[in-house]
Design an enzyme around this catalytic site. Sequence first.
Site, mmCIF file in Angstrom:
data_model
loop_
_atom_site.group_PDB
_atom_site.id
_atom_site.type_symbol
_atom_site.label_atom_id
_atom_site.label_comp_id
_atom_site.label_asym_id
_atom_site.label_seq_id
_atom_site.Cartn_x
_atom_site.Cartn_y
_atom_site.Cartn_z
ATOM 1 C CG MET A 15 -1.494 1.137 1.904
ATOM 2 S SD MET A 15 -2.837 0.804 2.929
ATOM 3 C CE MET A 15 -2.058 0.655 4.474
ATOM 4 N N PRO A 16 0.921 1.935 -0.958
ATOM 5 C CG PRO A 16 0.819 2.830 -3.405
ATOM 6 C CD PRO A 16 0.564 1.617 -2.494
ATOM 7 C CG LEU A 17 2.088 7.640 2.815
ATOM 8 C CD1 LEU A 17 0.610 8.267 2.736
ATOM 9 C CD2 LEU A 17 1.996 7.347 4.337
#
Length: 71
Positions: free
Chosen positions: A1-3
Amino acid sequence: MPLVNIDVIEGVFTAQQKQDMIRNVTDTMVAIEGENLRGVTWVKINEVKTGDWGIGGKMLSSGDVKAMAGR
C-alpha cells in the site's frame, strides 16, 4: 500500500489544485503498480505554514511561491 507525501506551503494551492494533485499522483502510481492498487494508494498533502519553509538560506512565503508561479 503506497503512501505519497506532498509538502506545500499553506495558502498557495486551491482545494481544486490539491484534488488534481491527489488524482494525478494516484493515476501515476497506478500506471506503475497496476489498477488493483488504486484503492489502497494514499496521497497526503502536508501544508507548511508560510515562512516555515526555506530554500537557499532564505525564508519562503506563500507570496514568494505565487510570484514564482506567475500568479
